[in-house]
Write a protein that holds these residues in place. Sequence first.
Motif, PDB file in Angstrom:
ATOM      1  N   UNK A 106       0.787  -1.150  -0.165  1.00 50.66           N
ATOM      2  CA  UNK A 106       0.389   0.348  -0.162  1.00 50.66           C
ATOM      3  C   UNK A 106       0.852   1.333   0.193  1.00 50.66           C
ATOM      4  N   UNK A 107       0.475   2.480  -0.400  1.00 53.75           N
ATOM      5  CA  UNK A 107       1.543   3.441  -0.572  1.00 53.75           C
ATOM      6  C   UNK A 107       0.594   4.650  -0.138  1.00 53.75           C
ATOM      7  N   UNK A 108       1.852   4.695   0.855  1.00 53.05           N
ATOM      8  CA  UNK A 108       0.786   5.844   2.054  1.00 53.05           C
ATOM      9  C   UNK A 108       1.318   7.335   1.277  1.00 53.05           C
ATOM     10  N   UNK A 146       7.552   5.759   5.711  1.00 53.13           N
ATOM     11  CA  UNK A 146       6.517   5.168   6.928  1.00 53.13           C
ATOM     12  C   UNK A 146       5.343   5.539   5.785  1.00 53.13           C
ATOM     13  N   UNK A 147       6.231   6.593   5.238  1.00 48.63           N
ATOM     14  CA  UNK A 147       4.734   7.154   4.093  1.00 48.63           C
ATOM     15  C   UNK A 147       6.091   7.430   3.040  1.00 48.63           C
ATOM     16  N   UNK A 148       5.200   6.757   1.803  1.00 48.34           N
ATOM     17  CA  UNK A 148       6.055   7.409   0.526  1.00 48.34           C
ATOM     18  C   UNK A 148       5.929   8.352  -0.150  1.00 48.34           C
ATOM     19  N   UNK A 149       5.010   9.077   0.314  1.00 47.75           N
ATOM     20  CA  UNK A 149       4.490  10.721  -0.654  1.00 47.75           C
ATOM     21  C   UNK A 149       4.094  11.747   0.260  1.00 47.75           C
ATOM     22  N   UNK A 150       3.853  12.803   0.145  1.00 42.04           N
ATOM     23  CA  UNK A 150       3.045  13.719   1.232  1.00 42.04           C
ATOM     24  C   UNK A 150       3.003  15.353   0.640  1.00 42.04           C
ATOM     25  N   UNK A 151       1.562  15.906   0.989  1.00 39.87           N
ATOM     26  CA  UNK A 151       2.360  17.512   1.227  1.00 39.87           C
ATOM     27  C   UNK A 151       2.696  17.660   1.951  1.00 39.87           C
ATOM     28  N   UNK A 197      11.688   2.201  -6.588  1.00 38.46           N
ATOM     29  CA  UNK A 197      11.245   0.655  -5.908  1.00 38.46           C
ATOM     30  C   UNK A 197       9.698   0.414  -6.165  1.00 38.46           C
ATOM     31  N   UNK A 198       8.933   1.419  -5.945  1.00 36.51           N
ATOM     32  CA  UNK A 198       7.454   1.587  -5.854  1.00 36.51           C
ATOM     33  C   UNK A 198       6.773   1.923  -7.610  1.00 36.51           C
ATOM     34  N   UNK A 199       6.410   0.683  -7.763  1.00 38.04           N
ATOM     35  CA  UNK A 199       6.067   0.874  -9.092  1.00 38.04           C
ATOM     36  C   UNK A 199       4.744   2.022  -9.465  1.00 38.04           C
ATOM     37  N   UNK A 200       3.630   1.647  -8.651  1.00 32.38           N
ATOM     38  CA  UNK A 200       2.496   2.633  -8.618  1.00 32.38           C
ATOM     39  C   UNK A 200       2.898   4.217  -8.158  1.00 32.38           C
ATOM     40  N   UNK A 201       4.132   4.862  -7.871  1.00 25.63           N
ATOM     41  CA  UNK A 201       4.312   5.814  -7.001  1.00 25.63           C
ATOM     42  C   UNK A 201       4.679   6.132  -7.783  1.00 25.63           C
ATOM     43  N   UNK A 202       5.371   6.753  -8.820  1.00 25.07           N
ATOM     44  CA  UNK A 202       5.743   7.233 -10.117  1.00 25.07           C
ATOM     45  C   UNK A 202       4.132   7.830 -11.178  1.00 25.07           C
TER      46      UNK A 202
END
Length: 230
Positions: free
Chosen positions: A13-15, A77-82, A208-213
């Motif tokens: 899961x992408x957080x 701990x999270x992959x993206x953020x605002x 490393x995470x395909x869903x991030x880009x």
Amino acid sequence: MSAEQPPVDQHDVTVIAVPKGRILAEALPLLARAGVVPEPAFSDENSRALRFATQDPRIALIRVRAFDVATFVAHGAAQLGIVGSDVLAEFDYPELYAPVDLGIGHCRLSVAEPAALAEHDDPRGWSHVRVATKYPHLTAQHFARRGVQAECIKLNGAMELAPLLGLAPRIVDLVSSGRTLKENGLVEVEPIMDVSARLVVNRAAMKTRAHVFPLVEAFRRAASAQERAA
């Protein structure tokens, strides 16, 4: 009848970390434009939950203090953020990549002091300042560039009380409309930087995470669409 999809492994899961406070209201339309729709509990003001599902089982949101967004993402701990560009500059984590200016959360980081002091004060003559702020790193950098010695007192909030109670004659804080300063008898005397909210990404997760880009590109398109609509 279609077969049910297997449950998503929580490790996959992408957080996305989003900030509590003023930026959140502006961020919600951007999240929706990017295809990230939180569960109804996210909008429940009485909810004590901090992690929320979205319409996509591969994406979850966490709601944390603005200053903590950068830390959660930097440490994976999270992959993206605002997060505001002020926070990015204060911590300067090398693990963070900030690919998108989201065009929201506009304000400025400024030096302020009591109006009575400002009437006869000239910042160009400062050689030493005592300042209350939650941005000690940025504040020290700013004054060092000017050749001014800065004594920074770290506070996490209620900055406007510092001059009123004699803790420090000046503060460095975010300013938007200036109303809070005015109501506490303070005025801006020197800007430090303009601030806006950015999308930040953990550099390792980007690779490393395909869903991030695809998410980064979705936010980029959402920010562009919002700018065109403004």
